[in-house]
Scaffold this motif. Structure first.
Motif, mmCIF file in Angstrom:
data_model
loop_
_atom_site.group_PDB
_atom_site.id
_atom_site.type_symbol
_atom_site.label_atom_id
_atom_site.label_comp_id
_atom_site.label_asym_id
_atom_site.label_seq_id
_atom_site.Cartn_x
_atom_site.Cartn_y
_atom_site.Cartn_z
ATOM 1 N N ALA A 58 0.804 -1.207 0.068
ATOM 2 C CA ALA A 58 -0.046 0.092 0.023
ATOM 3 C C ALA A 58 0.916 1.242 0.044
ATOM 4 C CB ALA A 58 -0.717 -0.013 1.024
ATOM 5 N N PHE A 59 1.997 1.148 0.782
ATOM 6 C CA PHE A 59 2.857 2.238 0.668
ATOM 7 C C PHE A 59 3.639 2.534 -0.669
ATOM 8 C CE2 PHE A 59 7.228 3.908 1.309
ATOM 9 C CZ PHE A 59 7.093 5.048 2.146
ATOM 10 N N SER A 60 3.765 1.422 -1.366
ATOM 11 C CA SER A 60 4.347 1.721 -2.979
ATOM 12 C C SER A 60 3.129 2.074 -3.615
ATOM 13 C CB SER A 60 4.782 0.252 -3.207
ATOM 14 O OG SER A 60 6.023 0.018 -2.813
ATOM 15 N N TYR A 61 1.903 1.850 -3.448
ATOM 16 C CA TYR A 61 0.890 2.238 -4.225
ATOM 17 C C TYR A 61 0.720 3.728 -3.957
ATOM 18 C CZ TYR A 61 -1.285 -1.676 -6.456
ATOM 19 O OH TYR A 61 -1.618 -2.910 -7.310
ATOM 20 N N LYS A 377 17.530 8.710 -9.221
ATOM 21 C CA LYS A 377 18.784 8.377 -8.164
ATOM 22 C C LYS A 377 18.367 9.198 -6.801
ATOM 23 C CE LYS A 377 20.983 7.822 -12.110
ATOM 24 N NZ LYS A 377 21.199 6.402 -12.454
ATOM 25 N N ARG A 378 17.187 8.450 -6.430
ATOM 26 C CA ARG A 378 16.783 9.099 -4.812
ATOM 27 C C ARG A 378 17.402 7.848 -3.919
ATOM 28 N NH1 ARG A 378 12.522 12.620 -4.854
ATOM 29 N NH2 ARG A 378 12.605 12.362 -2.259
ATOM 30 N N PHE A 386 15.148 4.355 2.610
ATOM 31 C CA PHE A 386 14.197 3.662 3.492
ATOM 32 C C PHE A 386 12.811 3.588 2.560
ATOM 33 C CE2 PHE A 386 10.447 3.998 6.055
ATOM 34 C CZ PHE A 386 10.600 2.610 6.868
ATOM 35 N N SER A 387 12.319 4.860 2.101
ATOM 36 C CA SER A 387 11.240 5.055 1.405
ATOM 37 C C SER A 387 11.115 4.312 0.019
ATOM 38 C CB SER A 387 10.920 6.540 1.277
ATOM 39 O OG SER A 387 10.713 7.004 2.251
ATOM 40 N N MET A 391 11.577 -0.206 1.757
ATOM 41 C CA MET A 391 10.264 -0.568 1.907
ATOM 42 C C MET A 391 9.765 -1.282 0.995
ATOM 43 S SD MET A 391 8.469 0.404 4.581
ATOM 44 C CE MET A 391 6.809 1.021 4.611
ATOM 45 N N PRO A 392 10.121 -0.979 -0.514
ATOM 46 C CA PRO A 392 9.490 -1.740 -1.607
ATOM 47 C C PRO A 392 10.222 -3.098 -1.820
ATOM 48 C CG PRO A 392 10.644 0.324 -2.357
ATOM 49 C CD PRO A 392 10.540 0.322 -1.114
ATOM 50 N N VAL A 393 11.313 -3.354 -1.242
ATOM 51 C CA VAL A 393 12.108 -4.581 -1.295
ATOM 52 C C VAL A 393 11.550 -5.580 -0.453
ATOM 53 C CG1 VAL A 393 14.054 -5.705 -0.770
ATOM 54 C CG2 VAL A 393 14.346 -3.752 -2.172
ATOM 55 N N ILE A 394 11.124 -5.125 0.650
ATOM 56 C CA ILE A 394 10.231 -5.879 1.793
ATOM 57 C C ILE A 394 8.908 -6.034 1.238
ATOM 58 C CG2 ILE A 394 9.346 -5.723 4.034
ATOM 59 C CD1 ILE A 394 11.402 -4.163 4.986
#
Length: 445
Positions: A58-61, A377-378, A386-387, A391-394
Motif C-alpha cells: 500500500a505504501f508503494s501504491y 537517483k533518490r 528507506f522509502s 520498503m518496496p524490497v520488503i
C-alpha cells in the motif's frame, strides 16, 4: 469535437468507501471456519500478519499514484517506469483479477438466492443482478459511489451489532467466557507455518485497496489518493481483525460448525438467533453487492486506460459516454462477462484471481525502485533509501511469500492467460506494425 473525459466527483471518503466495498467486510464471517482450521485457532493473528504484508505494498501504491495519477494503476506504473511491453503484460495479468471478480460476486449472489428460492432458475438471479449493477455503473460514478456507501454502511452496522451480541454471549460464558483473553492471538499450539498459511488465505480479503487507484482521474483532488489507499487498508484491516477476534473468542475451535466452508449463517444463528442470522445474511448480500459495484467500475476504468493508450482498440475501450461520462462500452462488456456466473462452478476462476493480484502487487513495488532509485537517483539519504528501496524490497519479498503458497491450478490458469496476452501483444506490434512504445502516459488534470 472536444474529448470527453471521466468526471472528477469523488471525495476522500467516497473513494475509501469504494475500496471497502471492493474488500467485502463480511467476508471474515464466510472464511472464519477455513482460517481457524488452518491457523489452529488464531484467526485475528492471521489478519495482523496479512495487514503487515499489505501495508508495504500500500505504501508503494501511495508513492506511485502521486507520480502517475492515472486510472491504470499497476499497468501505468510499470509501463512508465520499466517498459511499455512489460506494462502491457502486467496490465493484462491484472485484468485476470479485476475482470473475474465481478463475475464471482454475481456467482455468490446467485448461490445466496438459490439457497432461499431453490425453484427459481439460476439465470434469473444472475441476469437481474448483472443488469442492475451494469446500469448503475453506466449512470455515473457518483451514483455508484452513493449506492456502494449505503451498502457498505449497512454491512458495517451489522458487524457492530455482532460485536455487541458477542460481548453479551462472552459475558454469559460462551466460548472463552471473556473478551479479555489472548487465546485468539496466541496459545501453546500456535505454529508460524500455520499462521502464514492462514495469512495467505486472508490476504486476498484485502484485494480492493489497490483498486481505489483506478479512481485517480475521478478524485476531486488527486492529492487525496495516497491517504485514501492507506485509510482503506487500515479500516479494512481493523474490521477484519475485530470480527476475527470476537468470532475466535466465541468459537475457540470449529467443532460447533456443521459447515466450515462458509460459517456466516451459523455464526449469526449461534450469536443472535434466527432473526440475526437473517440480518447477517442480508448484510452479506449488501457487502457482496457493494463489492460487485466497486469491482465492476474499477475494471471498466482499467480497460478504459488500456484503450486510451492504444493497448486495446481505442474506439471501443477508450470511449466515454458524453452524458454520463463513464466508460460505457467497458461497463457493458464486464456485465456480459459476468453473465458467465450462470454456470454451475467457478472454483478454478476464483483461484486464479489471486494470480493477477500478486503480479500487480509485485510490480508496483518494483516500479517504486525503478522510478525513484534508478531514474531519479533518490538513494543518497537515509530517508530516500528507506522509502524508495527498503520498503518496496520488503513489500516484494513478502508478496513472494504469498506466491510460494499459490494454488497450482491458479499458476496454470494464470500462465495460460499470460501466454494469450503475449500473443496479442505480438499481434499488436508485428502484424499491425505498431510500436507499443509509441503509446505514452496521458496525465489528466
Amino acid at each position: 469535437m472536444e474529448n470527453v473525459t471521466l468526471k472528477r466527483s469523488l471525495g476522500l471518503w467516497a473513494i475509501v468507501g469504494l475500496g471497502l466495498g471492493y474488500m467485502t467486510p463480511t467476508i471474515a464471517f464466510d472464511t472464519f471456519g477455513i482460517v481457524s482450521k488452518e491457523t489452529n485457532g488464531v484467526v485475528p493473528l492471521a489478519y495482523i500478519t496479512a495487514l503487515t504484508v499489505m501495508l508495504f505494498t500500500a505504501f508503494s501504491y501511495g508513492k506511485m499514484v502521486q507520480v502517475f495519477p492515472s486510472a491504470g494503476s499497476a499497468y501505468t506504473y510499470t509501463r512508465e517506469t520499466m517498459s511499455p511491453h512489460l506494462g502491457f503484460i502486467v496490465g493484462w495479468a491484472a485484468l485476470l483479477d479485476y475482470i473475474l471478480l465481478p463475475m464471482v460476486n454475481a456467482l455468490i449472489i446467485r448461490l445466496y438466492m438459490e439457497s432461499i428460492f431453490p425453484g427459481v432458475p439460476a439465470w434469473v438471479w444472475v441476469l437481474s443482478y448483472v443488469a442492475i449493477i451494469t446500469m448503475v455503473n453506466i449512470w455515473g460514478i457518483g451514483k455508484t459511489s452513493s449506492l456502494n456507501s449505503m451498502l457498505v454502511l449497512f454491512a458495517i452496522i451489522l458487524i457492530v451489532v455482532f460485536v455487541v451480541l458477542a460481548f453479551i454471549k462472552l459475558s454469559q460464558g460462551m466460548g472463552q467466557g471473556t473478551i479479555f483473553t489472548t487465546e485468539p492471538l496466541f496459545h501453546a499450539n500456535v505454529q508460524l507455518g500455520a499462521v502464514l498459511t492462514g495469512a495467505t488465505v486472508v490476504c486476498f480479503s484485502f484485494i480492493g485497496f489497490d483498486a481505489v487507484t483506478m479512481y485517480a482521474e475521478e478524485a476531486v483532488d488527486q492529492k487525496i489518493m495516497p491517504k485514501a489507499i492507506m485509510l482503506t487498508v487500515f479500516i479494512g484491516g481493523a474490521i477484519f481483525f475485530v470480527t476475527g477476534f470476537f468470532a475466535q473468542a466465541l468459537f475457540p475451535d470449529i467443532s460447533s460448525f456443521k459447515v466450515t466452508d462458509d460459517t456466516l449463517p451459523e455464526i449469526g444463528l449461534y450469536v443472535g438467533g434466527t432473526l440475526f442470522k437473517l440480518f447477517l445474511i442480508a448484510g452479506a448480500f449488501a457487502a457482496t453487492a457493494a463489492s460487485g459495484l466497486a469491482s465492476h467500475s474499477s475494471v471498466s476504468r482499467l480497460l478504459y486506460v488500456m484503450g486510451r493508450n492504444g493497448m486495446l482498440p481505442r474506439k471501443l475501450f477508450g470511449y466515454v459516454h458524453p452524458k454520463f461520462r463513464t466508460p460505457a462500452f467497458n461497463v457493458v462488456l464486464v456485465g456480459i462477462i459476468s453473465l458467465l456466473a450462470i454456470t454451475p462452478s467457478l472454483e478454478l476462476v476464483t483461484s486464479i484471481i489471486n494470480f493477477g493480484a500478486l503480479i500487480a502487487f509485485t510490480f508496483v513495488n518494483l516500479s517504486v525502485i525503478a522510478h525513484f532509485v534508478f531514474r531519479l537517483k533518490r538513494y543518497k539519504t537515509g530517508k530516500d533509501l528507506f522509502s524508495y528501496l527498503i520498503m518496496p524490497v520488503i513489500g516484494t519479498g513478502l508478496t513472494g511469500v504469498l506466491w510460494s503458497n499459490l494454488h497450482l491450478d491458479a499458476l496454470i490458469g494464470g500462465i495460460a492467460w499470460i501466454v494469450i496476452g503475449l500473443l496479442y501483444m505480438v499481434f499488436q506490434t508485428k502484424i499491425l506494425k505498431t510500436k507499443i512504445s509509441d503509446f505514452h502516459f496521458e496525465e489528466v488534470g
